[in-house]
Design an enzyme around this catalytic site. Structure first.
Site, mmCIF file in Angstrom:
data_model
loop_
_atom_site.group_PDB
_atom_site.id
_atom_site.type_symbol
_atom_site.label_atom_id
_atom_site.label_comp_id
_atom_site.label_asym_id
_atom_site.label_seq_id
_atom_site.Cartn_x
_atom_site.Cartn_y
_atom_site.Cartn_z
ATOM 1 C CG HIS A 3 -7.964 3.458 0.522
ATOM 2 N ND1 HIS A 3 -7.457 3.141 -0.709
ATOM 3 C CD2 HIS A 3 -6.966 4.098 1.187
ATOM 4 C CE1 HIS A 3 -6.207 3.575 -0.788
ATOM 5 N NE2 HIS A 3 -5.876 4.160 0.343
ATOM 6 C CG ASP A 13 -1.556 5.659 3.083
ATOM 7 O OD1 ASP A 13 -1.929 5.250 1.964
ATOM 8 O OD2 ASP A 13 -2.306 6.292 3.851
ATOM 9 C CD GLU A 62 -7.214 6.295 5.648
ATOM 10 O OE1 GLU A 62 -7.885 6.160 4.611
ATOM 11 O OE2 GLU A 62 -6.130 6.919 5.670
ATOM 12 N N GLY A 117 -9.766 7.874 -1.549
ATOM 13 C CA GLY A 117 -10.398 9.182 -1.394
ATOM 14 C C GLY A 117 -11.139 9.238 -0.073
ATOM 15 C CG ASP A 155 -1.257 10.421 -6.001
ATOM 16 O OD1 ASP A 155 -1.166 9.223 -5.625
ATOM 17 O OD2 ASP A 155 -2.325 11.053 -5.933
ATOM 18 C CG HIS A 175 -1.678 6.370 -2.229
ATOM 19 N ND1 HIS A 175 -2.912 6.398 -2.849
ATOM 20 C CD2 HIS A 175 -1.889 5.763 -1.029
ATOM 21 C CE1 HIS A 175 -3.823 5.844 -2.061
ATOM 22 N NE2 HIS A 175 -3.225 5.443 -0.939
ATOM 23 C CG HIS A 217 -1.997 1.017 1.210
ATOM 24 N ND1 HIS A 217 -3.326 0.724 1.453
ATOM 25 C CD2 HIS A 217 -1.954 2.344 0.990
ATOM 26 C CE1 HIS A 217 -4.040 1.834 1.378
ATOM 27 N NE2 HIS A 217 -3.218 2.842 1.103
HETATM 28 O O1 LIG Z 1 -4.866 7.085 3.134
HETATM 29 C C1 LIG Z 1 -5.584 7.387 2.171
HETATM 30 N N1 LIG Z 1 -6.929 7.209 2.244
HETATM 31 C C2 LIG Z 1 -7.739 7.503 1.214
HETATM 32 N N2 LIG Z 1 -7.313 8.013 0.070
HETATM 33 C C3 LIG Z 1 -5.986 8.254 -0.058
HETATM 34 C C4 LIG Z 1 -5.081 7.956 0.970
HETATM 35 N N3 LIG Z 1 -3.853 8.302 0.556
HETATM 36 C C5 LIG Z 1 -3.987 8.793 -0.682
HETATM 37 N N4 LIG Z 1 -5.281 8.767 -1.059
HETATM 38 C C6 LIG Z 1 -5.861 9.242 -2.323
HETATM 39 O O2 LIG Z 1 -5.546 8.324 -3.345
HETATM 40 C C7 LIG Z 1 -5.290 9.044 -4.541
HETATM 41 C C8 LIG Z 1 -4.590 8.173 -5.560
HETATM 42 O O3 LIG Z 1 -3.331 7.773 -5.146
HETATM 43 C C9 LIG Z 1 -4.545 10.250 -4.026
HETATM 44 O O4 LIG Z 1 -4.556 11.310 -4.966
HETATM 45 C C10 LIG Z 1 -5.308 10.600 -2.770
HETATM 46 O O5 LIG Z 1 -6.384 11.439 -3.055
HETATM 47 ZN ZN LIG Z 2 -3.897 4.804 1.012
#
Ligand SMILES: O=c1[nH]cnc2c1ncn2[C@@H]1O[C@H](CO)[C@@H](O)[C@H]1O
Ligand SMILES: [Zn+2]
Length: 387
Positions: A215, A307, A218, A188, A30, A28, A26
């Site tokens: 997701h 994350d 959380e 999101g 970005d 991201h 997990h």
């Molecule tokens: O921890 C999280 N929980 C929910 N959404 C997330 C988390 N971290 C990042 N993103 C979302 O996932 C998109 C794609 O990678 C990111 O742009 C962010 O908006």
């Molecule tokens: Zn995430």
């Protein structure tokens, strides 16, 4: 110096933690850019919205801004990283550096996710986004190998839960499943955006015998986890940390699992736990209070994840360092988490097995044997009194 007990529990040093083979499910794309790269890409693309122009200050800004105590505010910081990831060249660069950085940190297998729908502002198509990121991952794997590191990176395509493109992104994930994309995710803001809104995407993937994580659990609790598993059929839970709400620990230490927690444990549902991220979004108060300690003790299929390395100023090694410090984890615990993660990966079973037996376990065995030779070195020359 490594400490060693007769039970074989070796407390790893920071250097050993970094060298230990780690598995990341997990992360991201970005949420893991190098601050210097953001500054470069903003300059190249003419993006003027960055809050800092100095790379070090920008890194600090991300950590502090993400330290908000709310998932919604945490997610606002992504507008800057997404803004500079709108061209093919930018996506290739970011993906290549991601693979390089993970490999440098001792990650041997990673599934890295991103939302293709967020990278279309520069005129790229969804397919071009996926192909650029794949190219970057392959380039990063090559560079890592040239630097003496081995890593495999698979992509997870994320659909944003507030948007309405999940089915389209699921179809995209399915189209690229034999070329670099290993599964699907939704991310999101969680509250107000239940995963059941995207049932069509999940049902499509199930019919295609494909894999997905969601997701869930959380920022929102048990209903979200329950829906992700029992309505949507998720293979894994992104975070899932709130499963703790269905576990009761009595004063005498005895533990009772509710039906959902028992299901998650019995069915070996992988939990993609991300401790540092949880502290920032308010899902846990401290490392010591983070549910990972109890979940590991109760033998849930727990995994350790980053994350968003940029927003949390973290890495896999940093997460493990803090777990080792807080819970006294040994190399055996690290191996347990890493094998759990490898078992839960979305690549084929034979490849997972080979990664476990030929990469992960030998890596830990090598580290665990180091104390033997250290002792020889430190006692040589002072052999008197060794009895
Ligand atoms: O921890 C999280 N929980 C929910 N959404 C997330 C988390 N971290 C990042 N993103 C979302 O996932 C998109 C794609 O990678 C990111 O742009 C962010 O908006
Ligand atoms: Zn995430």
């Amino acid at each position: 110096m490594t400490s060693q007990s007769i039970q074989g529990g070796v407390t790893p040093t920071p250097d050993q933690i970094r060298r230990a083979p780690k598995v990341l499910l997990h992360d991201h794309l970005d949420g893991g850019l190098r601050p210097g790269t953001i500054v470069d890409l903003a300059r190249e693309s003419g993006y003027s919205g960055l809050p800092e122009s100095d790379a070090d200050k920008l890194g600090i800004w991300f950590r502090e801004a993400a330290d908000s105590g709310s998932l919604e505010r945490y997610l606002e910081t992504f507008s800057h990283t997404v803004a500079v990831m709108q061209t093919r060249a930018a996506l290739v660069r970011v993906a290549a550096e991601c693979a390089e950085d993970l490999a440098e940190d001792g990650v041997v297998y990673a599934e890295v996710r991103y939302a293709p729908e967020q990278h279309l502002d520069g005129g790229l198509s969804l397919e071009e986004v996926v192909e650029a990121v794949n190219e970057g991952f392959r380039e990063g794997e090559r560079r890592a190998r040239a630097n003496g590191h081995r890593i495999r990176v698979g992509a997870l395509l994320t659909a944003m839960r507030h948007a309405a493109r999940a089915l389209e992104i699921a179809e995209l994930a399915n189209r690229y499943r034999d070329s670099g994309v290993v599964g699907f995710d939704i991310a999101g803001a969680e509250a107000g955006h239940p995963p059941t809104r995207h049932l069509d995407a999940f049902e499509y993937l199930k019919r295609e015998n494909n894999h997905f994580t969601i997701h869930a659990g959380e920022a929102f609790g048990l209903p979200s986890i329950w829906q992700a598993l029992q309505w949507c059929g998720a293979d894994r839970l992104g975070h899932g940390v709130r499963i703790i709400d269905d576990i009761e620990v009595a004063d005498d230490g005895s533990v009772t699992l509710g039906r959902l927690a028992a299901y998650v444990r019995d069915k070996r549902i992988p939990l993609e736990l991300c401790p540092s991220s949880n502290l920032q979004t308010g899902a846990a108060a401290s490392f010591a209070e983070h549910p990972i300690g109890l979940l590991r003790r109760l033998h849930f299929r727990a995994t350790v994840n980053t994350d968003n390395r940029l927003m949390s100023g973290t890495s896999m090694s940093r997460e493990f360092e803090q777990l080792v410090e807080t819970f006294g984890y040994t190399l055996d615990d690290m191996q347990w988490f890493s094998v759990n993660a490898m078992k839960s990966a979305f690549i084929p079973f034979d490849e997972r097995l080979a990664m476990i037996n030929d990469v992960v376990k030998p890596g830990y065995a090598e580290l665990k044997s180091e104390w033997l030779f250290q002792q020889t070195a430190s006692t040589s020359g002072s052999s008197a009194g060794q009895g």
